[in-house]
Design an enzyme around this catalytic site. Structure first.
Site, short mmCIF file in Angstrom:
data_model
loop_
_atom_site.label_atom_id
_atom_site.label_comp_id
_atom_site.label_asym_id
_atom_site.label_seq_id
_atom_site.Cartn_x
_atom_site.Cartn_y
_atom_site.Cartn_z
N HIS A 1 0.79 -1.24 0.00
CA HIS A 1 0.00 0.00 0.00
C HIS A 1 0.82 1.28 0.00
CE1 HIS A 1 -4.02 -1.81 0.77
NE2 HIS A 1 -3.30 -2.75 1.38
N LYS B 1 -8.41 14.23 4.14
CA LYS B 1 -7.54 13.05 4.14
C LYS B 1 -6.52 13.23 5.25
CE LYS B 1 -6.34 14.10 -0.18
NZ LYS B 1 -6.36 12.90 -0.98
N THR C 1 -8.45 6.67 -2.01
CA THR C 1 -9.80 6.13 -2.13
C THR C 1 -10.83 7.24 -1.91
OG1 THR C 1 -9.52 5.35 0.14
CG2 THR C 1 -9.39 3.69 -1.60
C1 26V Z 1 3.32 4.99 5.86
C2 26V Z 1 4.29 5.86 6.33
C3 26V Z 1 5.31 5.36 7.28
C4 26V Z 1 6.51 6.24 7.40
C5 26V Z 1 6.22 7.69 7.38
C6 26V Z 1 5.32 8.13 6.32
C7 26V Z 1 4.26 7.17 5.91
C8 26V Z 1 3.24 7.60 5.08
C9 26V Z 1 2.28 6.73 4.64
C10 26V Z 1 2.32 5.42 5.02
C11 26V Z 1 1.25 4.56 4.43
C12 26V Z 1 0.82 3.40 5.21
C13 26V Z 1 -0.05 2.48 4.40
C14 26V Z 1 -1.27 3.16 3.89
O1 26V Z 1 -2.11 3.58 4.64
N1 26V Z 1 -1.42 3.27 2.56
C15 26V Z 1 -2.58 3.83 1.93
O2 26V Z 1 -3.38 2.74 1.48
C16 26V Z 1 -4.56 3.16 0.81
C17 26V Z 1 -5.35 1.92 0.48
O3 26V Z 1 -4.69 1.16 -0.45
C18 26V Z 1 -4.21 3.97 -0.42
O4 26V Z 1 -5.41 4.41 -1.03
C19 26V Z 1 -3.34 5.15 -0.06
O5 26V Z 1 -2.92 5.82 -1.23
C20 26V Z 1 -2.14 4.69 0.75
O6 26V Z 1 -1.40 5.79 1.24
#
Ligand code: 26V
Length: 840
Positions: free
Chosen positions: A380, A572, A679
């Site tokens: 993701h 968001k 989403t």
């Molecule tokens: C993780 C991290 C960890 C380190 C610091 C910055 C950071 C920023 C974002 C994330 C994302 C974690 C996983 C997540 O929530 N992904 C989201 O998943 C959604 C469903 O697939 C997708 O629509 C989003 O674009 C995506 O960010």
């Protein structure tokens, strides 16, 4: 009925019927009686003494009762010997379901009947819907996606269990004080949870720490036993997930951590009662609180413990259900498909190996083949700092047996590769499950990729970039594993429940089959896009929804906004890559233009909403900046005629249901290549908002679907971003050569929005001028110009409405039903049974 049953027997049969009617009857009469009975029997209240919460509870149980018949039948199909179906286990650390009541009414088709029943007892449905405290067991997109997928799995009659954690405290509630985010604990279980059923009998032991020990079993086979330091019990809590107008009702099975009674027996006996109670408290902390998923990992042991805890309980449960069905363990993959929602459950690969090899004495090779065929992994995010890895010492301390197993998986993998690709030691080092460059780490994305037969990204661009960047080497060695499944959202919650007026309007024109079959049916609205009368009705719905949101804004922030202005919304999670601050730069530019020149403009209300991870200082500073700019703009007597800025606190599912239907413009402005899918972009478009966006994530596919003339595109592409980075990007030169940008940044820097405090926003401005990691300045002018096009377009209401209708009409593809069909066909190999005539 036999003759032995006389008059009495008939009476009891009648009362049984009446009872079952009270429990299952769908007519307003039966529901009204059930409400009063539940109020009496479950809440111990007479109608005149009942509080709104008592009524809500009575109604929730009344609705839950009506799910039970289908629920029992579906659970039977996963647990009984007579059936041969393959079921889906959706393993996710987050399920952001949002409130259950309204969704239940829609799925069961009893909305009107319940409204009628409530009015007979002097109650009002909308008030009771408001009573429900939403389960916020997720951070944002990832958790909400899991909830949408549970809805679609049920709707498509695929037997499924969503496995996760029953956090006692979900995502924090956000309040705003002096413009800053303040986190408030989410005590969602405070008034009880009528939707869950505790299954005390479904409980598993989960081991932690200690050491491993080799031994030879009776047959002389080499074995390893794990002597843990601690054992914790996971207890199942089940919530029914009813499919929309179909026989299937699946379940969400969330695990709560408890102390194992026997473990501290000795402590009790030697009189160390309080130490034993301390242990109990410690055990329960495992399922206490949801962690942010968008904050860099700082080696939080409890988080790894949470992941292992829920994965172990879930896999043990899957094995139990398989054996209950009388199936042999070596056919696990024929009866279960396990989907790993990101790397959070990726320890499943090692745990399934441990269960098969250590606990069920299976040979390694066979266990490995079953594991790979059972598991599939969804990635993701591409952000490098987001890739989960656990420091080796921490991992070894908590899961010593799993580390052994991971080493063995790795050894076999690398040995095989050495044969396939000799003299490629660099490649092997990059592919290894263990990062040994400096301090050692276990790489969870590698474990998930290796242990799965399928790896998917969540939008076309994301899946392509995945193959080229973070999983490049895995793609090189196993290209056949990779595929794309673009995300989707459920139209039941995100249109029917959140936008009932639009739902009625659509149904009046194209009938009521579209909610079950969005992809084929919704486009029948297209010919109506040019009809003036339909456009008028469409506009009326939008303005009504905007009035509702305006009231909410007034209640929560005190700001009064005009429902006839353009509602421009960015809702968001707060993150630099999502670029809420690019939106702010535009607002400051607009403010400057309005101050200097005045004149006719399209009145706008710019609405922000979103939570920042509690430790993410820059994101919190951006919230403060939005509120600071809002304060200045809204109090300016001239500018505020044309522009209002609002930060609506506490973005969650409930507030989302008010926000999406009221938006005219949907801000999807992330740096290209950074947002895996998004989403919210789909929810806005389904509700007739037009997107202003970059070529990022699913925006690209949304634009292809709605037509480029119905989408406001701006900014660099992912390839251009990379190129510019490689060439050497110097944001300061853009600042110096663009007078309007310079004026905006200088105004923020001058303390104008911070009561003369020049330091407050310094970190933000400084990061933009020196690195600008997310390239706001590179896209600034294109964004400002694009917003001008938006303003011009909005000044022609009919043309705008036409675009709005076409957005809704053409986004059927983004139904989560379509996504789940793809998972079923290409990854899980299960056949969805669809209740209408559409072929699956
Ligand atoms: C993780 C991290 C960890 C380190 C610091 C910055 C950071 C920023 C974002 C994330 C994302 C974690 C996983 C997540 O929530 N992904 C989201 O998943 C959604 C469903 O697939 C997708 O629509 C989003 O674009 C995506 O960010």
């Amino acid at each position: 009925m036999g003759p032995a049953i006389g008059g009495d027997g008939q009476a009891s049969a009648r009362s049984r019927m009446a009872l079952s009617n009270v429990r299952t009857g769908l007519a307003p009469d039966a529901i009204a009686v059930a409400l009063i009975e539940n109020l009496h029997c479950l809440q111990g209240k007479r109608p005149r003494d009942a509080t709104p919460n008592d009524w809500y509870m009575a109604l929730a149980y009344t609705v839950r009762d009506r799910m039970m018949e289908r629920y029992v039948a579906t659970v039977g199909s996963i647990a009984e010997e007579t059936t041969d179906v393959k079921a889906v286990a959706y393993l996710s650390a987050e399920f952001l379901t949002g409130p259950h009541l309204g969704n239940g009414l829609i799925s069961l088709g009893i909305w009107d009947a319940v409204e009628e029943a409530l009015s007979r007892v002097g109650q009002d449905l909308s008030g009771l819907l408001e009573q429900e405290e939403e389960p916020g067991l997720g951070n944002g997109g990832l958790g909400r996606l899991a909830a949408c997928y549970m809805d679609s799995l049920a709707r498509l009659n695929v037997p499924a269990i969503g496995y996760g954690i029953r956090y006692e405290f979900g995502i924090f509630d956000q309040s705003i004080r002096d413009g800053w985010q303040v986190e408030v604990t989410d005590k969602w279980l405070r008034f009880g949870n009528p939707w869950e059923m505790v299954r005390s009998e479904i409980a598993f032991d989960v081991k932690f720490g200690g050491r491993t020990e080799p031994y030879h079993n009776a047959a002389g086979r080499y074995c390893v036993r794990w002597l843990p330091e601690k054992v914790i019990k996971g207890v199942a809590y089940d919530t029914p997930i009813p499919g929309y107008r179909v026989p299937t009702t699946n379940l969400l099975r969330l695990w709560k951590a408890e102390a194992v009674e026997s473990f501290d027996f000795e402590a009790f006996n030697v009189g160390d009662y309080y130490r034993a109670v301390d242990e109990k408290v410690l055990s329960e902390t495992i399922s206490k609180v949801l962690y942010p998923n968008d904050e860099p990992e700082s080696g939080k042991q409890l988080r790894l413990a949470q992941q292992y805890f829920f994965v172990s309980c879930s896999l043990q449960d899957m094995v139990r259900l398989l054996l209950m069905r009388g199936k042999p363990l070596d056919e696990l993959h024929s009866y279960w498909a396990a989907q790993l929602n990101d790397t959070h459950p990726s320890i499943a690969v090692a745990e399934l190996m441990r269960l098969l090899v250590d606990e069920h004495a299976m040979e390694w090779d066979q266990a490995w083949a079953i594991t790979q065929q059972t598991c599939a992994y969804t990635n993701h995010t591409l952000l490098p700092e987001a890739l989960e890895r656990w420091p080796l010492p921490l991992f070894a301390r908590l899961l010593p047996r799993h580390l052994d197993i991971i080493y063995e998986i790795n050894r076999r993998f690398l040995d095989e590769l050495r044969l396939r690709c000799p003299n490629e030691e660099q490649l092997l080092r990059r592919l290894s499950l263990i990062d040994e460059a400096g301090d050692k780490y276990v790489r969870m994305a590698h474990l998930a990729s290796l242990g799965s037969h399928a790896i998917n990204g969540v939008a076309v661009l994301h899946s392509e970039l995945l193959k080229r960047t973070v999983l490049r080497d895995f793609h090189l060695v196993s290209p056949e594993k990779f595929l794309n499944v673009t995300n989707g959202v459920t139209p039941r919650r995100w249109i029917a429940l959140s936008n009932p007026k639009l739902c009625t309007l659509i149904t009046r024109h194209i009938g009521d089959r579209w909610l079950a079959n969005l992809e084929d049916e919704l486009r029948r609205l297209e010919p109506l896009a040019d009809e003036l009368e339909f456009q008028r009705d469409w506009q009326a719905v939008k303005v009504d929804n905007k009035r509702v949101l305006a009231r909410l804004i007034k209640d929560r922030t005190g700001v009064i906004v005009d429902p006839h202005s353009l509602f421009d919304v960015q809702a968001k999670r707060l993150h630099e890559y999502k670029r809420q601050h690019l939106n702010v730069l535009y607002l400051v530019t607009l403010y400057n233009r309005l101050r200097h020149a005045g004149g006719a403009v399209t009145p706008r209300t710019v609405i922000f909403s979103g939570k920042a991870a509690p430790a993410y200082r820059m994101a919190k500073l951006i919230i403060k900046l939005v509120n600071s700019v809002a304060a200045v703009v809204n109090r300016d007597p001239v500018v505020s005629q044309a522009l209002k800025v609002v930060f609506l606190p506490d973005f969650n599912v409930k507030n989302g249901q008010r926000i999406y239907p009221a938006a005219d413009l949907s801000e999807q402005i992330s740096t290209a290549g950074k947002e895996a899918s998004g989403t919210g972009n789909m929810k806005f478009a389904m509700n007739g908002a037009i997107t202003i966006g970059t070529l990022d994530g699913a925006n690209i596919e949304i634009r292809d679907a709605v037509g480029q003339e119905n989408f406001f595109l701006f900014g660099l592409s992912a390839a251009e971003v990379e190129l510019l980075k490689a060439e050497g990007y110097t944001p300061r030169s853009i600042y110096e050569s663009n007078p309007e940008l310079r004026e905006a940044i200088d105004l923020i820097r001058s303390g104008f929005f911070s009561n003369g405090d020049r330091e407050l926003f310094h970190p933000l401005v400084d990061s933009l001028l020196t690195y600008d990691e997310y390239m706001l300045l590179a896209d600034y002018q294109a964004y400002v110009d694009c917003q001008e096009r938006v303003s011009n377009a909005y000044s022609d209401p009919n043309a705008w409405t036409r675009m709005s209708i076409l957005n809704t009409a053409r986004v059927g593809h983004f139904s989560s039903d379509r996504s789940i069909r793809e998972y079923c066909r290409h990854i899980w190999k299960v056949t969805p049974i669809v209740s209408d005539e559409r072929e699956s």
